[in-house]
Motif scaffolding. Structure first.
Motif, short mmCIF file in Angstrom:
data_model
loop_
_atom_site.label_atom_id
_atom_site.label_comp_id
_atom_site.label_asym_id
_atom_site.label_seq_id
_atom_site.Cartn_x
_atom_site.Cartn_y
_atom_site.Cartn_z
N MET A 1 -3.44 -16.33 61.37
CA MET A 1 -4.21 -17.02 60.34
C MET A 1 -3.30 -17.91 59.47
O MET A 1 -3.69 -19.03 59.09
CB MET A 1 -4.93 -16.01 59.45
CG MET A 1 -6.20 -15.44 60.08
SD MET A 1 -7.10 -14.47 58.88
CE MET A 1 -7.09 -12.88 59.64
N LEU A 2 -2.10 -17.39 59.20
CA LEU A 2 -1.15 -18.19 58.41
C LEU A 2 -0.81 -19.49 59.13
O LEU A 2 -0.75 -20.57 58.51
CB LEU A 2 0.13 -17.39 58.15
CG LEU A 2 0.08 -16.43 56.97
CD1 LEU A 2 1.35 -15.56 56.95
CD2 LEU A 2 0.00 -17.20 55.66
N GLU B 1 -3.69 -21.76 58.84
CA GLU B 1 -3.71 -22.33 57.49
C GLU B 1 -2.76 -23.52 57.36
O GLU B 1 -3.11 -24.59 56.84
CB GLU B 1 -3.29 -21.27 56.46
CG GLU B 1 -4.41 -20.34 56.02
CD GLU B 1 -3.93 -19.34 54.99
OE1 GLU B 1 -4.53 -18.29 54.86
OE2 GLU B 1 -2.92 -19.66 54.28
N LYS C 1 -3.43 -6.17 63.11
CA LYS C 1 -3.78 -6.83 61.86
C LYS C 1 -2.66 -7.77 61.39
O LYS C 1 -2.93 -8.89 60.92
CB LYS C 1 -4.04 -5.77 60.76
CG LYS C 1 -5.41 -5.13 60.88
CD LYS C 1 -5.66 -4.23 59.68
CE LYS C 1 -7.06 -3.61 59.79
NZ LYS C 1 -7.32 -2.65 58.73
N ILE C 2 -1.43 -7.24 61.56
CA ILE C 2 -0.32 -8.10 61.13
C ILE C 2 -0.23 -9.36 61.98
O ILE C 2 -0.06 -10.46 61.46
CB ILE C 2 1.01 -7.30 61.18
CG1 ILE C 2 0.98 -6.23 60.07
CG2 ILE C 2 2.21 -8.22 61.01
CD1 ILE C 2 2.10 -5.21 60.18
N ASN D 1 -3.00 -11.68 61.05
CA ASN D 1 -2.72 -12.33 59.76
C ASN D 1 -1.72 -13.47 59.93
O ASN D 1 -1.87 -14.55 59.33
CB ASN D 1 -2.19 -11.29 58.77
CG ASN D 1 -2.04 -11.89 57.37
OD1 ASN D 1 -2.90 -12.65 56.93
ND2 ASN D 1 -0.95 -11.57 56.69
N ARG D 2 -0.71 -13.23 60.74
CA ARG D 2 0.27 -14.30 60.95
C ARG D 2 -0.35 -15.48 61.70
O ARG D 2 -0.01 -16.66 61.43
CB ARG D 2 1.48 -13.74 61.72
CG ARG D 2 2.29 -12.82 60.84
CD ARG D 2 3.53 -12.32 61.48
NE ARG D 2 4.24 -11.42 60.55
CZ ARG D 2 5.24 -10.63 60.91
NH1 ARG D 2 5.67 -10.61 62.15
NH2 ARG D 2 5.85 -9.85 60.01
N ILE E 1 -2.52 -1.47 63.24
CA ILE E 1 -1.78 -2.11 62.14
C ILE E 1 -1.05 -3.35 62.65
O ILE E 1 -1.07 -4.40 62.02
CB ILE E 1 -0.78 -1.11 61.52
CG1 ILE E 1 -1.58 -0.03 60.80
CG2 ILE E 1 0.20 -1.80 60.57
CD1 ILE E 1 -0.73 1.14 60.31
N LEU F 1 -13.36 -15.01 55.86
CA LEU F 1 -12.01 -15.12 55.29
C LEU F 1 -11.67 -16.60 55.19
O LEU F 1 -11.73 -17.32 56.17
CB LEU F 1 -10.98 -14.41 56.19
CG LEU F 1 -11.20 -12.92 56.38
CD1 LEU F 1 -10.26 -12.39 57.44
CD2 LEU F 1 -10.93 -12.20 55.06
N LEU F 2 -11.35 -16.98 53.96
CA LEU F 2 -11.03 -18.40 53.78
C LEU F 2 -9.62 -18.65 54.26
O LEU F 2 -8.70 -17.88 53.98
CB LEU F 2 -11.15 -18.78 52.32
CG LEU F 2 -12.59 -18.74 51.76
CD1 LEU F 2 -12.57 -19.02 50.29
CD2 LEU F 2 -13.48 -19.73 52.50
N LEU F 3 -9.49 -19.73 54.98
CA LEU F 3 -8.17 -20.07 55.50
C LEU F 3 -7.46 -21.06 54.57
O LEU F 3 -6.26 -21.27 54.70
CB LEU F 3 -8.29 -20.66 56.90
CG LEU F 3 -8.88 -19.68 57.94
CD1 LEU F 3 -9.11 -20.37 59.25
CD2 LEU F 3 -7.96 -18.49 58.12
#
Lengths: 1021, 384
Positions: A89-90, A93, A82-83, A86-87, A79, A112-114
């Motif tokens: 990826m942020l 982005e 994943k977090i 994700n960050r 978990i 996964l679109l960024l």
């Protein structure tokens, strides 16, 4: 100068500004190319750097996130992983958005679109990816650059995409810069052009405007332009100076030219005056020489003296011809020759000219023909004098250079040239069978003073100017002259000229083309040319023509035609002079050998060369051997007239009148004895010559010595009788008052202006003649005096009143019945060749013979003697036609026609009508005779003294003419009649007159002989 | 002579003073939905900006000029808002403008303000789409709407809740939040059992609640404004079913949510830009909170905080520019990195706020508690 500078200015703009513009454009294009390359490279590098940098940043974010996770000790927690992922990826982005990029991340085969949505899969991007290169892909028609980042710890594949459009801004900004630079360059160019305009064009324009205004340029400023301005300034100074010099020179030259022109004009004037004077001075003694010699020739002379004097006249005439030629040439050379337009009869002109050469042709063995085509109008307007000169010259040459053979003169319509309504182009050709002219000499022929063969010219005298003058005259008439000639074969001169058709007689016709249609004619002449001429003339009259040059063959022809087809000839024309058998013999043989033919209805005609006598006529016609004689040279008029006469066909009234009008000008008979002429002449010899000539024609001549004297005499005479003088013969050059001035005074004086004034001048130039007419004279005759010309012109004018009406015509009682004249004496006189005495005697005979015609006619009718009646009527028809009894002629013709065709048609009215016309005609003749006798004064009283010598002279002359059958016999008889004391020889003179008019020469000679003897006795006694 | 000179001096002085007074006043215009559907938020923001006006003027204004805030009521209507902004620019020639509330109204007026080059600090709009239109004069105060649910999804993940139903009203704000929720759910491996959009204004949402129950959803995300958050909660009550976690945007942040629903408000999650508590470490928060509460007698919502922050950031930018040149101020805002009562301020090139993040709050025992992030939380999240 101004024009060149102006053009230079125009080119300056082209040469300076245009290259600048071109250079600018080329530089702009080159710079554009270069800068575009730079921009492209720059953008490519920027993109590559951007993509590389972004890829590195993305890699860093991933590394950093992983490191953080590892350091936290939770890398094994799914978990937490994943977090953290994700960050990461942020962060990616945010990074991509900040740099206007898009991204796609593949995690465990999951896309996964960024950033925003992308219509592309990772597989597509992977397929398009090329390592170590700047990658690009088209998505939805938009291009993207992309790079690839692989982050293995998390099995991530990251694609970073950047739209190519995001770099457009760079391009746009560069483009803006570029446009600004271009605008600045254009502005700079405009400024430069304006500066060039200010520095170059404007000063040059100002210089040009100064020059145009005639000012000298004063520009100061740019060195080069100032130098140009100064140079022009100096040049203008030089030009001014040069111009002043030139003007001076021109002034001097102009003065010199004016002087030279004046001299030339003086010389020309002097030349003209000299020519005029020479003409006058030469003609005056020539007049005396020729006139006096002719007068002497009329007297009794020894044969040797006559021969010598004849040579004097001949030589004088030749000299006169030379003078005329030189004068003509001189006038042609000076361009002073002009056409003198007037009405004339082509036929009369041709007749006159041909008659001049007729005897000359007889001298040689030449056959002479002349033909006027039937479609040629006869009455024309033009310069007949010059046309005559042309023809005389050409025919004269033909006669000179043709010893034997033929001469054919032809007049034809020049159909290939445009014939206007009132204008006509006529062609004339003179063809001979003479010596001919070599081809290489033909061009020289028309040059002045050219004579081809000196030996020939010695034999045939001439100035060598004739053809040159001829060509000039032809050219003056709008035409050209041509020559076709071969040595030994003859020559043919052809020319054409333009004439106006005279209203006077537009529709004159000689004959109708179908007049003799169906008639057959046999022409026998050893001359094939004669045959062809006959064929041409006779066929045009409607005849069927058979020609034969061999007389024996002609007999055969006659036999064949007569026996074979049974068709006889209506007319046989045979030449008198043929080898082996003459024409007369031939005709006799035809008549005797072929009596079964229709010889009774055929006409036989002889042709022969006219030799001045009519020896054949009496002989042949008297015995009815032949029906007529046609004299050569042949011409269409004579042939046509003869044929008409032989066939007994009268021409239509119109034709007769027309023809008579034509001929009457020169052939009218006038009673000269009652005409008083004032001769104005200062030269004693000329005066004597003129007086003698005029008196020989019966004129009463009074003399004045100059213009003033003439005016005085005229005023005195007219104050008592305004018709005292019939005409004034006026010399031009006279002391005290010349002829022009005298004429002007006459014309301006109402009491005198009706007088006919005829110039008699030795000034033979055209301008002299024009001056005569302009001063008010009616006509002119030139000296030396041509007797015929003088008398002819006097005859024309003294019988025309102020209104131009013919006096004779007025005095004659011209009564008309139903439009026809009872007695057309004028026309009849013409038929009588102007012989009034003969005419009067014929009139008396007509009355005596036909006074009881009507009674005889009724007797014949009652006795049913119609054959005799036909003869009588036919006789009356001929007689009435001869005396000009037109009404009677027409009535009798009608009567005869009815009589011959169907006499039953004749009723009492016809007989009565004819009787009335005869009665009226006889009464008219009596009236005419009475009035004539009243008007003619008694000539007997005019001779106060008997001049036997003069009577004998006249008698001798009359005797000569009678012996030679000369037509002048009538004129000579009249002269004699006036000179003789009619009381003494009244009976003899009357007899003589009768014989002469009846053409009884022998008897007339007998009377002459008797009177001559009596006079000799009286003179000696 | 002396009299004339004195008169002339007096006139000049009068003109100078008049001119100075006029020049000192710096006018800021804004249109808010003081009435209509956005009236609660609109009035909240108006009060916050008035507070900012007072504070600025109390401290000497900006560049020596007094600040004057001019507020118009757009009745929560986009067309009215557009007309007001055109008038404020063209006729009234405002020195600066603040945008209206809601992403919808903001989207309507931005073409006008962009045309005239007015820098706009977006204190009432969070839709991501606004930042993808290439505007150059916009600066987000809110983090992107797509990130509203990020913290909530992380919470679900850590509590092993997998089945999620996501609903939104059909306005841009709601849709953007829902899209974000979908994105985060996918990335973090949650199972999305339903994703639906309903017409804004639909009050009875029991059909959604029934669907959630039927699909056995564990968590429900309602993306919308105040009404949608309340109506969904009522719908749960009507169906007699409640998910393990219920998250709603906008509504639960307000105290009104509690007063409206009473006990039903309990356990509801939401995201907030700002919510005051004593542990909140951002400068000015305490001062703002008490000033606002003292002045208006009510707690400020995060909408009030964002509006006040917008005024504060613009003041700083003008002062930093030293003049009112709007282009220069735009550049300063583009690169500004500053701590505000909302947190760290910073935008990317599109103007999107990338430094702020949302707090996840939950109504627990009648109080709002920050439950995420853990470092700022005032209570542990309560999940069924």
């Amino acid at each position: 100068m101004t024009g060149k500078l102006f053009r230079f200015t125009r080119y300056l703009a082209f040469r300076i500004i245009f290259p600048i513009v071109i250079t600018w454009v080329v530089l702009g294009l080159a710079m554009n190319y270069y800068v575009n390359g730079l921009v492209y490279d720059f953008i490519s590098m920027s993109i590559e750097e951007d993509m590389t940098w972004l890829s590195r940043e993305v890699q860093n974010i991933c590394n950093s996130s992983l490191d953080t996770m590892i350091k936290s000790g939770k890398s094994g927690d799914e978990i937490n992983t994943k977090i953290i992922q994700n960050r990461a990826m942020l962060e990616i982005e945010d990074l991509l958005r900040h740099y206007y990029a898009d991204g796609m991340l593949t995690d465990m085969n999951k896309d996964l679109l960024l950033t925003t949505e992308l219509p592309v899969t990772s597989d597509e991007l992977y397929s398009a990816y090329m390592p170590e290169q700047l990658n690009s892909i088209i998505i939805n028609e938009k291009m993207y650059y992309f790079s690839y980042v692989s982050f293995d710890p998390w099995n991530w594949s990251i694609y970073i995409l950047k739209p190519a459009g995001s770099y457009d801004r760079i391009k746009d900004e560069l483009q803006n810069v570029y446009l600004i630079i271009a605008a600045l360059l254009l502005l700079a160019m405009a400024v430069i052009i304006y500066l060039i305009y200010l520095a170059v064009s404007l000063p040059i324009k100002n210089i040009i405007f100064d020059l145009r205004d005639g000012k000298k340029p004063e520009y100061t400023g740019a060195y080069e332009i100032e130098f140009l301005s100064k140079s022009i300034h100096e040049m203008m100074d030089s030009l001014e100076s040069l111009n002043r010099d030139l003007e001076k020179r021109v002034e001097i030259r102009t003065r010199e030219l004016a002087d030279a022109k004046e001299l030339a004009e003086d010389a020309t004037k002097a030349k003209s005056q000299f020519l005029a004077r020479m003409s006058h001075e030469i003609r005056t003694p020539m007049n005396a020489i020729i006139g006096l010699t002719n007068i002497v020739l009329k007297g009794q002379l020894l044969e040797e003296q006559r021969n010598q004097l004849t040579k004097v006249v001949s030589s004088s005439m030749h000299l006169l011809e030379i003078i005329n030629d030189i004068l003509d040439f001189s006038r042609v050379e000076s361009g002073k020759t002009e056409l003198m337009i007037h009405q004339f009869s082509l036929r009369d002109l041709m007749d006159r000219i041909i008659s001049m050469f007729r005897l000359k042709a007889i001298d040689g063995e030449i056959e002479f023909f002349y033909i006027i085509d039937s479609d040629v109008p006869i009455n024309l307007k033009g310069d007949s004098t010059k046309l005559g000169q042309i023809l005389i010259n050409l025919i004269g040459n033909a006669v000179k250079f043709t010893e034997q053979g033929f001469i054919i003169v032809k007049v034809f319509l020049k159909k290939e040239l445009e014939q206007q309504n009132d204008e006509v182009w006529l062609g004339f050709s003179v063809k001979d069978s003479g010596v001919g002219i070599a081809e290489d000499k033909q061009d020289e022929l028309f040059e002045p003073f050219t004579q081809l063969d000196n030996s020939m010219s010695r034999r045939h005298e001439g100035t060598g100017l004739g053809l040159s003058i001829t060509r000039s005259f032809v050219n003056l008439m709008g035409g050209e002259i041509e020559l076709k000639s071969r040595v030994g074969e003859g020559s043919e001169f052809t020319f054409h000229a333009r004439f106006q058709i005279s209203d006077w007689n537009r529709d004159y016709v000689i004959f109708r083309a179908d007049e003799f249609s169906g008639k057959r004619v046999l022409v026998i002449d050893d001359s094939s040319i004669s045959c062809e001429i006959f064929r041409e003339i006779l066929e045009s009259m409607g005849f069927t023509v058979i020609t034969e040059t061999d007389p024996i063959s002609a007999l055969s022809d006659y036999a064949t035609e007569t026996v074979g087809s049974g068709i006889a000839f209506d007319l046989v024309i045979a030449d008198w002079n043929m080898p082996g058998i003459n024409g007369f013999e031939l005709i006799n043989r035809i008549r005797s050998e072929y009596p079964s033919g229709n010889n009774d209805s055929a006409f036989f005609v002889i042709t022969t060369i006219y030799d001045g006598s009519e020896k054949f006529r009496d002989e042949l016609i008297k015995d009815n051997a032949v029906h007529g004689i046609i004299y050569k040279p042949l011409n269409s008029f004579e042939v046509a007239n003869s044929i008409h006469r032989i066939f007994g066909r009268e021409k239509s009234k119109k034709e007769i009148i027309v023809r008579d009008d034509n001929t009457s000008r020169n052939k009218k008979f006038y009673d000269y004895g009652r005409s008083r002429i004032l001769l104005v002449e200062d030269n004693e010899i000329n005066r004597d010559v003129a007086v003698i000539i005029l008196e020989s024609y019966g004129f009463q001549v009074e003399v004045a010595f100059n213009g003033e004297d003439a005016i005085k005499k005229i005023r005195e005479a007219l104050s008592e009788d305004e018709s005292y003088y019939k005409a004034v013969l006026m010399d031009i050059q006279m002391p005290v008052m010349d002829g022009y001035e005298a004429t002007r005074i006459i014309r301006n004086d109402r009491t005198m202006n009706h007088l006919k004034v005829i110039a008699m001048t030795a000034n033979a130039l055209d301008e002299d003649k024009r001056k005569c007419l302009e001063s008010g004279m009616n006509d002119y005759v030139s000296k030396p005096i041509d007797e015929n010309e003088l008398i002819s012109k006097l005859a024309r004018y003294i019988n025309i009143d102020n209104e131009g009406n013919d006096v004779v015509a007025e005095q004659s009682v011209q009564r008309k019945v139903n439009g026809n004249l009872l007695l057309n004496s004028e026309k009849a006189l013409i038929l009588f060749n102007g012989n009034s005495s003969l005419y009067y005697s014929i009139l008396e005979k007509f009355i005596s013979q036909n006074g009881s015609f009507y009674e005889n006619l009724l007797n014949l009718k009652n006795n049913v003697a119609y054959d005799k009646m036909a003869l009588e009527v036919h006789s009356l028809k001929g007689a009435s036609g001869n005396i000009g009894a037109e009404k009677l002629f027409n009535t009798v013709t009608s009567f005869e026609s009815k009589l011959l065709n169907n006499r039953d048609n004749l009723n009492d009215d016809d007989y009565r009508g004819l009787g009335e016309v005869i009665e009226n005609t006889v009464a008219e003749i009596n009236r005419f005779q009475f009035s004539r006798k009243e008007e003619i004064p008694d000539t007997k009283s005019e001779f106060k003294e008997l001049d036997y010598g003069r009577m004998l002279e006249h008698l001798s002359e009359l005797e000569v003419y009678l012996k030679s059958n000369d037509s002048r016999v009538v004129k000579s008889f009249i002269s004699f009649k006036k000179s003789v004391n009619a009381v003494l020889f009244q009976e003899e003179v009357e007899k003589m007159e009768e014989y002469i008019y009846n053409l009884d020469t022998e008897k007339a000679l007998g009377v002459v002989s008797r009177i001559k003897n009596d006079l000799e006795v009286k003179r000696q006694g | 002579m002396f009299r004339n000179s004195l008169a002339a001096f007096t006139i000049v002085l009068f003109l100078f003073i008049s001119n100075f007074s006029y020049g000192e006043e710096m006018r800021f215009g804004i249109s808010l939905g003081l009435t209509g559907q956005y009236a609660p938020i609109g009035n909240m923001q108006k009060n916050a900006l008035r507070l900012w006006e007072e504070k600025v003027n109390r401290t000497g204004g900006i560049l020596g000029r007094k600040v004057k805030l001019i507020v118009y009521d757009d009745k929560s209507d986009p067309d009215t808002a557009k007309a007001i902004y055109r008038r404020m620019i063209v006729q009234e020639k405002m020195d600066f403008l603040f945008p209206p509330y809601s992403s919808g109204l903001t989207s309507a007026i931005l073409p006008i303000t962009e045309k005239y080059g007015y820098p706009m600090l977006l204190h009432g709009a969070a839709a991501d789409s606004i930042f993808r239109k290439g505007y150059r004069y916009i600066f987000g105060i809110f983090p992107p709407a797509t990130r509203y649910t990020l913290g909530f999804v992380e919470l679900l993940l850590t509590h092993r809740i997998k089945r999620i139903a996501i609903y939104s009203s059909d306005d841009p704000f709601g849709v953007n939040i829902a899209n974000g929720a979908v994105r985060w759910s996918k990335r973090l491996g949650l199972s999305i059992v339903s994703r639906k959009t309903f017409k804004k204004g639909t009050r009875d949402l029991t059909f959604l609640a029934r669907e959630c129950r039927n699909l056995k959803a564990e968590a429900v995300v309602m993306c919308g404004h105040f009404d949608e958050s309340v109506d969904m909660r009522i719908a749960f009550k009507k169906t007699g079913w409640y998910p393990r976690a219920y998250w709603a945007s906008a509504g639960p942040v307000l105290n009104k949510y509690k007063t409206t629903l009473g006990v039903l408000s309990e356990n509801t999650f939401s995201s907030t830009q700002w919510t005051y508590h004593d542990k909140l470490p951002f400068p000015g928060s305490k001062d703002f909170y008490y000033s606002f509460k003292g002045k208006y007698g009510t707690e400020p919502s995060y909408h009030a905080a964002t509006a006040y922050t917008a005024g504060d950031i613009l003041t700083v930018a003008i002062r930093k520019a030293g003049n009112t040149n709007r282009d220069r101020i735009r550049k300063i805002l583009s690169s500004m990195d500053r701590m505000t009562l909302l947190g760290r301020f910073g935008v990317d090139r599109t103007g999107m706020q990338i430094r702020y993040f949302h707090l996840i709050i939950q109504w627990i025992d009648g109080k709002k508690h920050v439950v995420w992030p853990k470092e700022l939380s005032t209570a542990k999240p309560r999940l069924k």
